[in-house]
Structure formats: structure tokens, C-alpha cells
Design a protein around this motif. Structure first.
Motif, PDB file in Angstrom:
ATOM      1  N   ARG A 185       0.822  -1.207   0.000  1.00  0.00           N
ATOM      2  CA  ARG A 185       0.000   0.000   0.000  1.00  0.00           C
ATOM      3  C   ARG A 185       0.856   1.257   0.000  1.00  0.00           C
ATOM      4  O   ARG A 185       0.537   2.250  -0.656  1.00  0.00           O
ATOM      5  N   GLN A 186       1.981   1.250   0.736  1.00  0.00           N
ATOM      6  CA  GLN A 186       2.859   2.420   0.773  1.00  0.00           C
ATOM      7  C   GLN A 186       3.529   2.670  -0.571  1.00  0.00           C
ATOM      8  O   GLN A 186       3.890   3.808  -0.885  1.00  0.00           O
ATOM      9  N   SER A 187       3.704   1.608  -1.389  1.00  0.00           N
ATOM     10  CA  SER A 187       4.300   1.768  -2.719  1.00  0.00           C
ATOM     11  C   SER A 187       3.243   2.111  -3.766  1.00  0.00           C
ATOM     12  O   SER A 187       3.557   2.217  -4.939  1.00  0.00           O
ATOM     13  N   GLY A 188       1.974   2.284  -3.336  1.00  0.00           N
ATOM     14  CA  GLY A 188       0.917   2.674  -4.268  1.00  0.00           C
ATOM     15  C   GLY A 188       0.205   1.513  -4.934  1.00  0.00           C
ATOM     16  O   GLY A 188      -0.635   1.705  -5.802  1.00  0.00           O
ATOM     17  N   ASN A 189       0.507   0.282  -4.544  1.00  0.00           N
ATOM     18  CA  ASN A 189      -0.135  -0.899  -5.131  1.00  0.00           C
ATOM     19  C   ASN A 189      -1.473  -1.147  -4.446  1.00  0.00           C
ATOM     20  O   ASN A 189      -1.530  -1.369  -3.238  1.00  0.00           O
ATOM     21  N   THR A 190      -2.564  -1.132  -5.205  1.00  0.00           N
ATOM     22  CA  THR A 190      -3.918  -1.288  -4.636  1.00  0.00           C
ATOM     23  C   THR A 190      -4.527  -2.642  -4.950  1.00  0.00           C
ATOM     24  O   THR A 190      -5.738  -2.822  -4.851  1.00  0.00           O
ATOM     25  N   ILE A 191      -3.715  -3.619  -5.349  1.00  0.00           N
ATOM     26  CA  ILE A 191      -4.240  -4.942  -5.691  1.00  0.00           C
ATOM     27  C   ILE A 191      -5.013  -5.513  -4.512  1.00  0.00           C
ATOM     28  O   ILE A 191      -4.616  -5.351  -3.355  1.00  0.00           O
ATOM     29  N   PRO A 192      -6.183  -6.168  -4.714  1.00  0.00           N
ATOM     30  CA  PRO A 192      -6.947  -6.756  -3.606  1.00  0.00           C
ATOM     31  C   PRO A 192      -6.078  -7.718  -2.794  1.00  0.00           C
ATOM     32  O   PRO A 192      -5.288  -8.487  -3.355  1.00  0.00           O
ATOM     33  N   PHE A 193      -6.256  -7.695  -1.471  1.00  0.00           N
ATOM     34  CA  PHE A 193      -5.383  -8.441  -0.554  1.00  0.00           C
ATOM     35  C   PHE A 193      -6.250  -9.160   0.472  1.00  0.00           C
ATOM     36  O   PHE A 193      -7.082  -8.544   1.131  1.00  0.00           O
ATOM     37  N   ILE A 194      -6.060 -10.496   0.604  1.00  0.00           N
ATOM     38  CA  ILE A 194      -6.833 -11.314   1.538  1.00  0.00           C
ATOM     39  C   ILE A 194      -5.880 -11.944   2.538  1.00  0.00           C
ATOM     40  O   ILE A 194      -4.917 -12.613   2.153  1.00  0.00           O
ATOM     41  N   GLN A 228     -13.489 -24.311   3.601  1.00  0.00           N
ATOM     42  CA  GLN A 228     -12.553 -23.187   3.812  1.00  0.00           C
ATOM     43  C   GLN A 228     -12.116 -22.594   2.482  1.00  0.00           C
ATOM     44  O   GLN A 228     -12.196 -21.380   2.256  1.00  0.00           O
ATOM     45  N   PHE A 229     -11.659 -23.488   1.567  1.00  0.00           N
ATOM     46  CA  PHE A 229     -11.141 -22.979   0.295  1.00  0.00           C
ATOM     47  C   PHE A 229     -12.269 -22.540  -0.634  1.00  0.00           C
ATOM     48  O   PHE A 229     -12.067 -21.693  -1.500  1.00  0.00           O
ATOM     49  N   ALA A 230     -13.471 -23.119  -0.460  1.00  0.00           N
ATOM     50  CA  ALA A 230     -14.614 -22.604  -1.229  1.00  0.00           C
ATOM     51  C   ALA A 230     -14.914 -21.160  -0.813  1.00  0.00           C
ATOM     52  O   ALA A 230     -15.172 -20.297  -1.654  1.00  0.00           O
ATOM     53  N   GLU A 231     -14.882 -20.890   0.534  1.00  0.00           N
ATOM     54  CA  GLU A 231     -15.112 -19.511   1.011  1.00  0.00           C
ATOM     55  C   GLU A 231     -13.994 -18.591   0.523  1.00  0.00           C
ATOM     56  O   GLU A 231     -14.243 -17.453   0.122  1.00  0.00           O
ATOM     57  N   LEU A 232     -12.732 -19.102   0.533  1.00  0.00           N
ATOM     58  CA  LEU A 232     -11.608 -18.290   0.046  1.00  0.00           C
ATOM     59  C   LEU A 232     -11.787 -17.968  -1.436  1.00  0.00           C
ATOM     60  O   LEU A 232     -11.538 -16.838  -1.874  1.00  0.00           O
ATOM     61  N   THR A 233     -12.237 -18.977  -2.223  1.00  0.00           N
ATOM     62  CA  THR A 233     -12.452 -18.742  -3.663  1.00  0.00           C
ATOM     63  C   THR A 233     -13.524 -17.678  -3.880  1.00  0.00           C
ATOM     64  O   THR A 233     -13.392 -16.801  -4.746  1.00  0.00           O
ATOM     65  N   ASN A 234     -14.607 -17.708  -3.078  1.00  0.00           N
ATOM     66  CA  ASN A 234     -15.654 -16.683  -3.179  1.00  0.00           C
ATOM     67  C   ASN A 234     -15.098 -15.301  -2.845  1.00  0.00           C
ATOM     68  O   ASN A 234     -15.450 -14.304  -3.476  1.00  0.00           O
ATOM     69  N   MET A 235     -14.245 -15.224  -1.813  1.00  0.00           N
ATOM     70  CA  MET A 235     -13.627 -13.931  -1.465  1.00  0.00           C
ATOM     71  C   MET A 235     -12.752 -13.405  -2.610  1.00  0.00           C
ATOM     72  O   MET A 235     -12.722 -12.207  -2.884  1.00  0.00           O
ATOM     73  N   ILE A 236     -12.029 -14.329  -3.272  1.00  0.00           N
ATOM     74  CA  ILE A 236     -11.179 -13.918  -4.409  1.00  0.00           C
ATOM     75  C   ILE A 236     -12.050 -13.302  -5.500  1.00  0.00           C
ATOM     76  O   ILE A 236     -11.749 -12.228  -6.029  1.00  0.00           O
ATOM     77  N   ARG A 237     -13.170 -14.000  -5.837  1.00  0.00           N
ATOM     78  CA  ARG A 237     -14.053 -13.461  -6.874  1.00  0.00           C
ATOM     79  C   ARG A 237     -14.638 -12.114  -6.453  1.00  0.00           C
ATOM     80  O   ARG A 237     -14.718 -11.176  -7.241  1.00  0.00           O
ATOM     81  N   ALA A 238     -15.058 -12.007  -5.172  1.00  0.00           N
ATOM     82  CA  ALA A 238     -15.671 -10.762  -4.696  1.00  0.00           C
ATOM     83  C   ALA A 238     -14.684  -9.607  -4.742  1.00  0.00           C
ATOM     84  O   ALA A 238     -15.029  -8.485  -5.125  1.00  0.00           O
ATOM     85  N   ALA A 239     -13.422  -9.857  -4.345  1.00  0.00           N
ATOM     86  CA  ALA A 239     -12.420  -8.782  -4.337  1.00  0.00           C
ATOM     87  C   ALA A 239     -12.148  -8.276  -5.746  1.00  0.00           C
ATOM     88  O   ALA A 239     -12.067  -7.066  -5.987  1.00  0.00           O
TER      89      ALA A 239
END
Length: 993
Positions: free
Chosen positions: A78-87, A119-130
């Protein structure tokens, strides 16, 4: 952008975790759907290198990793200006970790544990949402840019201001009208935008939108009207650009998402030519009216056989000729008919002559004497026939209908303009017939409800409104129609109705409704103007909830809280007030506060009376015999915008018990001298004026004379801290905390100090008083215990984190084993066995060191520690160590066991161990050396990391942790190839002979 499934591009995921097995399982699960492509990294440093070289759509990272942890990795991006979604995907579930992650810019936080598939199904949903959210934000910005471009290139001059009158938009059309560019106008205030039009700074139409004073509006513009919240006005100006112009302005407020006005927008149109044309039309209509009053229509009589004709004087004059100025004939009539109309007119007349039935009428243009054209309505009929029945004469009239034709043209233009306005309004215009079916809906319905016009027109009312709103609307329409039927006209009706959108969600729409009527005033349809007021309704509901909360809060206060006018008239009390006074709200309302306790005038010392005079908070204490209580009365004035008192908030706190306690203080003074706590009183500058025996003994003084007059600041190790404490006491009235000082003999003392500012009866500070307890030994034990507990917490979290990762990997392999067949099952079983062995080592490590820090540190003879590990396998040579004792955790014996085990396991070829003890600058330096191969430079610090090494990976990690409990450090600084050399430094005061 993913247009179709065939064109879909997988989401590029960077997965970072220090557990290789978990990375493998996670990659298999996340890529299983085919929508994702996963790249893995074992630590944050590797991930940063990957990010520099390739593009990723989203990052999934563990929290607890060696080197840079997950949150530090996030902050770096974030300090380097990178706004890529982060989980954040981790086993650490403490609340403070979650809060820090989200505050640092994490999009989601998921705690490891449980069924890996879910767990990984919920993680996959978070990836799509982000990723979806990032795409939505991008589309929003593009939409805002399109809206700006639309405003910029509107054909009408348009500008906008914010709530402070600062110009925020100035489009290209207004630049051309005024000659002033947007860069010279945007950002200006103080009515700068009025200068191009009026030559001076002054309020103009855009500034009057929020005014409700109609007289004031008409004082600014002679021609002005309001339509809803929009003002429409006209004005004549010698500007802009130095030319006379008639301008029409239309100004409306700008609303934010909450429905609050945040500015205004005005559109200007130059209607100079239009007004000139209208004025000419008015003049022409006046001439036509006077002519009609003076004479009849023009009369003509045509002899069909000869072509000769008679034209009346009015026939000539309506074309600008003098009566008889040209011969009357069919040929002359034909010559004056417009070339575009003559063929159709002649054909119509000839057809009438052939059929010879009834009257005829037609419209055409005729040229006037001055070359102009007039629209003529010709009416006529056959009035003579010969013996064979052939027509001989046509008789008729000419009526000048030029003004009517122009009015029809103007009406058609007005209708086109009206439709253009309704189709481009932000509000939705709807028309319903009296059967409550929609017959017209403006295109803005799409932005309001997400429907096309055709979709909305096809919906019955019960598809439009939520059930409760539907019932209200039908009842309202039914009552209105009954009133209309009874001859009572219904005016404008406004309803807030909950309305369905196309996606099934609901919004609140304000519907302003009125009847459309025919020329007889009979209602024929219902006109509805709808505006989205969802934000306003939500705010109203929130305000109602807040009011209920405030009422509940007031009723939950045990003190009397009252609202009263400046003249003491009571508006209301809270629940406690009515209960203490023994009254109901109706009994108290409207009476003055002193009347409630049977008095006829305010109390002699009254906080409210003082607050009315000072216009600030006032507080008094007094005894109220009518209630049998001592009360602390606090009155807070509430000022209006003119700084006049609007009402008083009075709080009455029962201090009867405190007053009784004050009387008992005299008895307590005698106990001070016998107190085991140190008690001291100083003047406001810090000079000691009294110290009890416990205080004198605590600091090593033998009598009062050694303390009286001495500055208390001189007792503290850091006098600056003492001055800060004194300043805090004088500023806030009290201070408490721990202070380090020196006794009379120079030894250090730690005391727990609580101080307060002493005031006289008038409230003036007169002294400072403190109470202290000697906590020197307690602090020493606490510091040692805190260090030990910290190590235990580290060990617990480390072990728990590792075991959780291993168990999650085992769960994943077991699930994959069920899903896979063939040789891959053997690979998964091998991986499961490795994870189980690792868990066994973790548990053994926990069992062995469960007693770390449980016992308090103590003084231990160094010789005894070495003898315990000297089993004769390797000779141990000691230098200058035999008479020393060290202050350490009892587990220090494990330090030397692990050092010896490390030598035997890894120092291949070592023949002895040498231990040296020497003093350096007050510290004791203990070295442990062997003559084995030594440790490479690249591993000298890593050997102390958890998990490093060929056995359990915990030995040297625990060595450093045990020593650190009492502040002892350890490092390896031997020369590779000449043997290992471990150097331990015992701090000053932690060893002795």
C-alpha cells in the motif's frame, strides 16, 4: 472484462504461505473450478519479486511468516501505491490482528481451520468478490467521466456551484457565451459568475434556489416561477459580450446520496430572437383583432364561365391592396396563390365543381402586395346552374388565418419541447388513467427502477409497490376519486411509497400526484412525478431510532436531568426526575422548578440563574430541605444561532453521602499517621510540607526534618518526569502511576504513586497530596514473569500455528485421496505421514518446555549448571567460572544441555568443549567453544530461528528464549572451519561472585 465464457480470462492469484504443503493443497483447491490461476510463494520477499515481474489480480497471504509477516507485506504494497486486492488467510484469529489487517487495507480476513473444502470454497468466493469490486470501482470511475463529458458538451450554457458558492462546473457553451474559460472560472466564489452577465458581483438565479420567500424572488426577477424545486426566470441584460440579450435561466438544487442539498446547477438559453418573434406575433394578433372588429371577412363571387370575379374591399385589404386596385378575376386570384399550394387548391375547387355537392373549404397561402404571404381559409359553394345543371357561379369568403397557423406551428414546437424536457428529466413522469393503469412513463424510469419504458407500462400497480405502500396508494386514489365524483376538486397529493426495482430490491419514491383535467375541469387522468428519496427515508428512520436511544439514555441516568426555559419553566424531566420528585409529567410540565418543591421564588444560590447571566455552565452545591438532600446542581445553557439562551439543561446529583463523608474526614486524619502507605503533602511548587512515618521509612529518612522543605522532585531518578507529574496534577487535578526514585543510601526504589490536587472551600488549589506503596521487589518479579509469559505465549502460538497448518494439510490430503485414484494416492499418504511426524515433534517440544517461566528467576551457581551436563562424553575445560552465580530462569540448565547436544550432533570431530567467563564493562561474558568444523557465516543467525536444523529445529531457538527471560543474550561468532563459539552476555546486576 469477461464478455463470455469462451473469452473468460482466469483470475491470476498470488498465494503466499511459509507452509509448502498448505500452498500445494490451496493451489489444487483454488484452481479446481478452472476460473483461477495460482502462483505460490514461500515468503513475502519472494512475493514482492514476483509482483515486480508479472501481473496478479489478487493476493492471498498468511499472517505469521518468517521475516516479513502478512500485515507488513500488505503495508509495503500500500505504501508503494499498489492497490491490488489483498486477503489475509491465517490461523491467527485475535481481534487486534483482524482490526490491524483491515485498517492497513486488507479487503478480506479469513481464519484457517475446519473443513478444508468449505474453507477454500469460502476463500475462492472472497477472491471473486475482491476482483469484482475492483472492476466495479473502475466502471464507476468511467461512468463519472462520461457524465462529466455529457455536461461539458451540453448545447445550452450550463454551470454549477457547491454549497459555499464556489464554481465547480463551467461548460463549453457558457465559455462561448461569456468569453470566459473554465480554467479562469472554476474554483472562484464571491459571485464571480455574475460579473459576465451583470457587470457586478450579486446573487443571481442559481443563488435563489433554496429561498422560499416569493416576494424576495420577484424582487430579483420580474418573470420568475417555481416548478417543484426548480426556478425558471427570464431577464434582459446588456451582457454577455457587450450585446443586449434576453436570457432564460433554469436553476435546480444538487443533492448528495443522503438527499441533502450540496450545490446548485443553472442552464441558460438566449431567447432574444424567440421573444422578438413573439412580440411581433402579439402585434399582428392585435391588428387582426381590430380588423375583425371593423369589418367582415373578404367576399368573392366567381363567374365560372367567364373567369371574372368580384372581390369585396375586405378581400383586397387583407392582402394589402386598396379596394379595386386590381381587376377581380380568377386569373388574378390564381396568380396570388403560393406556387406550392396552387395546384392542390385548383384541383380541390375543380373536384367540387364536378361533384357540385355541399360547401367546400380549404387552406392556402396568398401573396400580399408587399411580397409577403398570408394563410387564407377559403369557404364557398355553388350558387347558380344553367338549364343542364352545370355550375355557373361560386360564392364564398376569405378569412385570414395566418396567426392561427403560426400559433399551431408554435404549439407543435412547444409540444416537441415539452416531450424533450419530460424525457430528459431526472424525475420520473408517469400518467395513469382513472382505472389505475399506466398510459405514459418517461425514460428516466430505467435509472429509477431498472426497467425499460415498455416493461414499466406493462406492470399493474401491485407489481410496482410493496404491500403496505400498495394499500396506502389504493386507499388514497379511492378517496380522491370519490371526492372528485362528489364535485370536490382534489389538489396535489404527495406520498412516500416503497417501490420495487427490477432486481427485486426496494427503494423509497416520493410521488407528487395531481389530476389532469379536460376543458370542463373534469378529471381524466393522474399525473405523477416520482423522485428517489431512499436516502432521506433511511435518514428519517435513523433519526427516529436515535431519538428512542436518547430517550432511553436519559431514562437510564440515575440523576435528575431536566430541560427548562431560562425563566425556570420546566419542559420535561427524565424518569429519575419524576420519581425523585414524586410527580407525573403532566403535573410538572409548565411549572417553574422552584414551584415543584413548594417555593415561590428561585433558590438563593441557583445554578440556572447564574448560567442565564454567564451563558456558560454553572455548578453549585446546596442543601434542599424540602427533599432532605444535598444536591450538586449543574446548569448548561444551550445557545441559538444568535448566541441567545434557548433552553437550560440542568442535572441534579445527590451528594448527601459525600457530605456526610466529609464530616468523617476529621476522624480519618488520625489514621494517616498509622498508615502503612507512604503519605506526603507538598505545596504547589513541590516542596514537602508533611510526610507520615511510612513515607520517611520508605525513603530512608530518620525524621521529619530530613524531608520538610525538600523538593519532592529531588527524590525521583528523572526530575523531568517529576515536573511532568506536577504539571499534570495542576492541570487535571490528579495523577497516578509508577515512579522510580533513589533512597537516602542511593539504592533504587519503585513506588506506585497516586496524587491529587487539594482545594479550599472556594475551589482554589492549595496543595498536592500523594499516597505511595513500595513495589520495588514486585516490579522486579513482574518484569521477569512478563518476559517468561511472553516466551510461553510465543511458544504456544508458534506450536499452535504450525500444528493447525499441518492438520489443515492432512485434512486436505485426505479429501484429495477420496477424490483421486491410482498412484497419486500413495503420494498423498506419504505427505500425510510427513505431516503427522511433524505434529509429533511439535507436541514433544511443547511437553518438554511446558515449565518455561513457571518458576520465578533465582540465583544459581554456575559450577552446578556445568556439572549437570558433564557426562564425560566430551571433556569440558572451565576458565574463571567456578565462583560465579547468575540470576536466571531455573530452565537455564536446558541451555547447557542443548549446547552440549548441539556440539555432539553437529560438531563432527570435536574433541573438547571450553567454557570461559570474564567481565566486560560490568557485564559477564560466558563463551562455549568446541574444536569442530564450526558454523557457516550464512547460518550464524538462522540457527536460532524456530524450525531450523536437521533434528526438531527447536533447540537453539529455546536456548535464546530461556536466556532472554532475565535479559541474557546469545550469539554465535566463531570462525567457520575452526569450531563453533557461542557467546552469552549476562547484564550488569544479573551476576555476582
Amino acid at each position: 472484462m469477461r464478455e463470455t465464457e469462451a473469452e473468460a480470462v482466469p483470475i491470476s492469484v498470488l498465494y503466499v504461505d511459509d507452509e509448502p504443503a498448505l500452498l500445494e493443497i490451496g493451489k489444487l483447491f483454488i484452481e479446481q473450478s478452472g476460473d483461477n490461476s495460482v502462483t505460490t510463494a514461500l515468503d513475502a520477499e519472494e512475493a514482492i519479486r514476483l509482483i515486480d515481474d508479472q501481473h496478479f489480480d489478487v493476493i492471498v497471504s498468511d499472517y505469521q511468516m518468517p521475516g516479513m509477516n502478512g500485515i507488513a507485506f500488505l503495508k509495503h504494497l500500500r505504501q508503494s501505491g499498489n492497490t491490488i486486492p489483498f486477503i489475509i488467510f491465517t490461523g491467527r484469529g485475535r481481534e487486534e490482528v483482524v482490526i490491524e489487517a483491515l485498517n492497513s487495507g486488507a479487503d478480506f480476513y479469513l481464519q484457517k481451520g475446519g473443513d478444508p473444502r468449505s474453507q477454500f470454497a469460502e476463500l475462492t468466493n472472497m477472491i471473486r468478490a475482491a476482483v469484482s469490486r475492483i472492476m466495479a470501482e473502475k466502471l464507476t470511475k468511467e461512468s463519472e467521466k462520461r457524465l462529466y463529458d455529457i455536461i461539458q458538451f451540453l448545447p445550452d450554457p450550463t454551470f454549477a456551484i457547491d454549497a459555499e458558492g464556489i464554481v465547480i462546473a463551467w461548460n463549453q457553451a457558457i465559455e462561448e457565451m461569456t468569453g470566459i474559460s473554465a480554467k479562469d472560472m472554476v474554483g472562484k466564489g464571491d459571485y464571480e459568475y455574475a460579473i459576465p452577465f451583470y457587470g457586478e458581483r450579486r446573487p443571481i438565479l442559481i443563488d435563489l434556489v433554496s429561498l422560499s420567500d416569493e416576494d424576495l424572488l420577484h424582487s430579483k426577477y420580474a418573470s420568475i416561477r417555481r416548478e417543484g424545486d426548480t426556478l425558471i426566470a427570464e431577464t434582459s441584460l446588456p451582457r454577455p459580450l457587450g450585446r443586449y440579450a434576453i436570457l432564460a435561466g433554469k436553476a435546480s438544487p444538487l443533492y448528495d446520496e443522503n438527499g441533502d442539498i450540496v450545490g446548485s446547477i443553472e442552464t441558460i438559453r438566449d431567447i432574444t430572437e424567440q421573444r422578438h418573434s413573439e412580440e411581433a406575433l402579439v402585434e399582428s394578433e392585435e391588428r387582426y383583432r381590430l380588423t375583425l372588429d371593423a369589418a367582415n371577412d373578404g367576399i368573392w363571387d366567381w363567374d365560372i364561365a367567364t373567369g371574372s370575379a368580384f372581390f369585396s374591399p375586405r378581400w383586397y385589404s387583407m392582402l394589402g391592396y386598396e379596394p379595386g386596385e386590381m381587376p377581380g378575376s380568377y386569373a388574378n386570384w390564381r396568380a396570388l396563390v403560393h406556387p406550392d399550394d396552387v395546384e392542390e387548391a385548383e384541383a380541390y375547387i375543380q373536384n367540387h365543381i364536378r361533384e357540385g355537392k355541399g360547401n367546400f373549404q380549404l387552406e392556402f397561402r396568398m401573396q400580399t402586395k408587399d411580397g409577403g404571404w398570408r394563410w387564407i381559409l377559403a369557404r364557398g359553394k355553388i350558387i347558380g346552374r344553367d338549364a343542364e345543371g352545370r355550375p355557373l357561379r361560386l360564392l364564398g369568403t376569405h378569412t385570414d388565418i395566418t396567426e392561427r397557423k403560426e400559433a399551431e406551428k408554435a404549439l407543435q414546437k412547444s409540444e416537441r419541447l415539452y416531450r424533450l424536457i419530460t424525457e430528459n428529466m431526472t424525475e420520473t413522469i408517469s400518467i395513469m388513467n382513472l382505472s389505475l393503469s399506466f398510459i405514459y412513463i418517461s425514460p428516466s424510469i430505467e435509472s429509477l427502477r431498472g426497467l425499460t419504458v415498455q416493461e414499466a407500462l406493462s406492470q399493474p400497480l401491485d407489481f410496482v409497490l410493496a404491500p403496505e405502500s400498495l394499500m396506502i396508494a389504493r386507499q388514497t386514489f379511492h378517496e380522491a376519486l370519490e371526492r372528485e365524483a362528489s364535485g370536490e376538486p382534489v389538489g396535489v397529493v404527495s406520498l412516500d411509497l416503497e417501490t420495487y426495482r427490477k432486481d427485486g430490491t426496494t427503494i423509497w419514491v416520493n410521488n407528487t400526484m395531481t389530476f389532469l383535467r379536460d376543458s370542463d375541469g373534469v378529471a381524466t387522468a393522474i399525473l405523477i412525478v416520482g423522485r428517489d428519496v431512499t436516502k432521506r427515508k433511511e435518514a428519517e428512520l435513523e433519526a427516529e431510532r436515535n431519538n428512542r436511544l436518547i430517550e432511553a439514555m436519559l431514562d437510564g441516568i440515575p440523576d435528575i436531568v431536566g430541560l427548562q426555559l431560562p425563566d425556570h419553566t420546566i419542559l420535561r424531566y427524565n424518569k429519575a426526575g419524576y420519581e425523585i420528585l414524586g410527580m407525573t409529567p403532566d403535573e410538572a410540565r409548565g411549572k417553574r422548578c422552584y414551584e415543584l418543591i413548594g417555593r415561590i421564588s428561585p433558590c438563593e444560590i441557583c445554578a440556572t440563574s447564574k448560567a442565564v447571566l454567564s451563558k456558560k455552565q454553572e455548578k453549585v452545591e446546596r442543601y434542599i430541605p424540602e427533599l432532605g438532600m444535598f444536591m450538586e446542581c449543574t446548569s448548561n445553557p444551550v445557545l441559538d444561532e444568535n448566541q441567545e439562551i434557548e433552553l437550560i439543561i440542568e442535572v441534579l446529583h445527590d451528594i448527601t453521602e459525600r457530605k456526610i463523608s466529609e464530616e468523617q474526614l476529621i476522624l480519618k486524619d488520625a489514621a494517616i499517621e498509622a498508615s502503612l502507605n507512604g503519605l506526603v503533602i507538598t505545596d504547589l511548587s513541590g516542596g514537602i510540607t508533611y510526610a507520615n512515618p511510612a513515607f520517611l521509612a520508605m525513603w530512608g529518612a530518620s525524621d521529619q526534618d530530613e524531608a520538610i522543605g525538600r523538593s519532592i522532585l529531588s527524590l525521583w531518578t528523572a526530575e523531568e518526569s517529576g515536573r511532568e507529574i506536577a504539571d499534570a496534577i495542576l492541570g487535571t487535578g490528579r495523577w497516578s502511576g509508577e515512579v522510580v526514585g533513589k533512597r537516602k543510601d542511593g539504592s533504587e526504589i519503585v513506588v506506585e504513586l497516586a496524587t491529587t490536587l487539594v482545594r479550599d472551600a472556594s475551589g482554589t488549589p492549595i496543595a498536592m497530596m500523594g499516597s505511595c506503596i513500595d513495589i520495588t521487589w514486585r516490579k522486579q518479579e513482574e518484569r521477569a514473569l512478563q518476559r517468561a509469559n511472553k516466551k510461553l505465549q510465543i511458544l504456544s502460538s508458534v506450536t499452535r500455528h504450525d500444528i493447525q497448518n499441518k492438520i489443515m494439510a492432512i485434512d486436505g490430503y485426505i479429501w484429495l485421496k477420496r477424490e483421486q485414484e491410482g498412484e497419486q494416492q500413495d503420494t498423498f499418504l506419504d505427505d500425510i505421514e510427513k505431516a503427522v511426524k511433524s505434529i509429533e515433534r511439535q507436541i514433544e517440544f511443547t511437553r518438554e518446555y511446558e515449565s518455561l517461566g513457571v518458576q520465578s528467576p533465582t540465583w544459581l551457581p554456575f559450577t552446578a549448571l556445568i556439572k549437570a551436563v558433564d557426562d564425560g562424553e566430551l571433556p569440558i575445560i572451565r576458565h574463571l567460572c567456578d565462583e560465579l552465580i547468575v540470576f536466571a530462569d531455573p530452565m537455564i540448565q536446558k541451555v547447557f544441555f542443548n549446547l552440549m547436544e548441539n556440539t555432539i550432533r553437529h560438531a563432527e570431530g570435536a574433541s573438547r568443549v571450553e567454557i570461559r567467563c570474564e567481565e566486560q564493562k560490568g557485564q559477564l561474558v560466558i563463551t562455549w567453544e568446541d574444536d569442530g568444523p564450526g558454523i557457516p557465516d550464512s547460518e550464524k543467525e538462522r540457527i536460532f530461528e524456530r524450525g531450523f536444523g536437521k533434528n526438531t529445529g527447536f533447540g537453539l531457538f529455546l536456548v535464546r528464549e530461556i536466556l532472554a527471560i532475565t535479559g541474557i543474550s546469545i550469539e554465535e561468532n566463531g570462525k567457520y572451519g575452526e569450531g563453533a563459539r557461542f557467546e552469552m552476555r549476562v547484564p550488569e546486576g544479573g551476576w555476582r561472585k
